[in-house]
Design a protein around this motif. Structure first.
Motif, PDB file in Angstrom:
ATOM      1  N   MET A  10      41.558  -5.035  57.135  1.00  0.00           N
ATOM      2  CA  MET A  10      43.166  -5.448  57.511  1.00  0.00           C
ATOM      3  C   MET A  10      44.044  -4.755  56.471  1.00  0.00           C
ATOM      4  O   MET A  10      43.666  -4.894  55.281  1.00  0.00           O
ATOM      5  N   ASP A  11      44.949  -3.995  56.720  1.00  0.00           N
ATOM      6  CA  ASP A  11      45.914  -3.636  55.923  1.00  0.00           C
ATOM      7  C   ASP A  11      47.328  -3.736  56.287  1.00  0.00           C
ATOM      8  O   ASP A  11      47.804  -2.381  56.932  1.00  0.00           O
ATOM      9  N   ILE A  12      47.982  -4.607  56.379  1.00  0.00           N
ATOM     10  CA  ILE A  12      49.266  -4.793  57.086  1.00  0.00           C
ATOM     11  C   ILE A  12      50.263  -5.143  56.360  1.00  0.00           C
ATOM     12  O   ILE A  12      51.083  -6.159  56.533  1.00  0.00           O
ATOM     13  N   GLU A  13      50.087  -4.790  55.112  1.00  0.00           N
ATOM     14  CA  GLU A  13      51.356  -5.135  53.980  1.00  0.00           C
ATOM     15  C   GLU A  13      51.879  -6.565  53.955  1.00  0.00           C
ATOM     16  O   GLU A  13      53.080  -6.735  53.962  1.00  0.00           O
ATOM     17  N   GLN A  37      37.782  -7.541  55.396  1.00  0.00           N
ATOM     18  CA  GLN A  37      38.417  -6.932  54.164  1.00  0.00           C
ATOM     19  C   GLN A  37      39.832  -7.119  54.187  1.00  0.00           C
ATOM     20  O   GLN A  37      40.525  -6.549  55.301  1.00  0.00           O
ATOM     21  N   PHE A  38      40.600  -7.757  53.319  1.00  0.00           N
ATOM     22  CA  PHE A  38      42.139  -7.825  53.231  1.00  0.00           C
ATOM     23  C   PHE A  38      42.566  -7.455  51.975  1.00  0.00           C
ATOM     24  O   PHE A  38      41.776  -7.719  50.922  1.00  0.00           O
ATOM     25  N   GLU A  39      43.760  -7.134  51.862  1.00  0.00           N
ATOM     26  CA  GLU A  39      44.583  -6.918  50.567  1.00  0.00           C
ATOM     27  C   GLU A  39      45.326  -7.930  50.180  1.00  0.00           C
ATOM     28  O   GLU A  39      45.881  -8.652  51.181  1.00  0.00           O
ATOM     29  N   PHE A  40      45.448  -8.396  48.953  1.00  0.00           N
ATOM     30  CA  PHE A  40      46.524  -9.368  48.243  1.00  0.00           C
ATOM     31  C   PHE A  40      47.205  -8.727  47.385  1.00  0.00           C
ATOM     32  O   PHE A  40      46.707  -8.378  46.208  1.00  0.00           O
ATOM     33  N   GLY A  41      48.616  -8.821  47.249  1.00  0.00           N
ATOM     34  CA  GLY A  41      49.383  -8.215  46.242  1.00  0.00           C
ATOM     35  C   GLY A  41      50.911  -8.358  46.413  1.00  0.00           C
ATOM     36  O   GLY A  41      51.284  -9.574  46.973  1.00  0.00           O
TER      37      GLY A  41
END
Length: 111
Positions: A27-30, A51-55
């Motif tokens: 997942m990469d959906i800002e 897998q995901f981003e956190f920021g």
């Protein structure tokens, strides 16, 4: 203004993927990952790794790492931070994990 169509992941999983097992989902959906996860429904039970981003984008959507921690731990996943030295298991939530410089994470279904 442009209109776009949307679909819940659970519906896509049923219709296009035949309700099958998913080994890894990225997942990469800002910052909207938790919103999307809410639409996974039963499909979440058939995914092994997410897998995901956190920021910084999570500041804009007002989501905290704690939200991810509880979401995944309540659904039988372990969380790992991807580091230059490999993955780091996050055994428990700590306020120090509220780190808004973009990091990548893995949510892995417990065996």
């Amino acid at each position: 203004m442009e209109s776009i169509g949307t679909i819940r992941f659970e519906d896509y999983w049923k219709k296009k993927l035949g309700s099958g097992k998913i080994d890894i989902l990225k997942m990469d959906i800002e910052g909207h990952e938790l919103d999307a996860l809410a639409g996974f429904g039963d499909a979440l039970n058939y995914i092994e790794v997410i897998q995901f981003e956190f920021g910084g984008c999570n500041i804009d959507t007002r989501t905290f790492f704690q939200d991810f921690w509880y979401f995944f731990s309540e659904r039988g996943f372990d969380l790992y931070r991807i580091t230059p030295f490999g993955v780091l298991h996050i055994a428990k939530y700590r306020e120090l994990d509220e780190f808004y410089s973009t990091c990548n994470y893995l949510a892995k279904r417990k065996a």
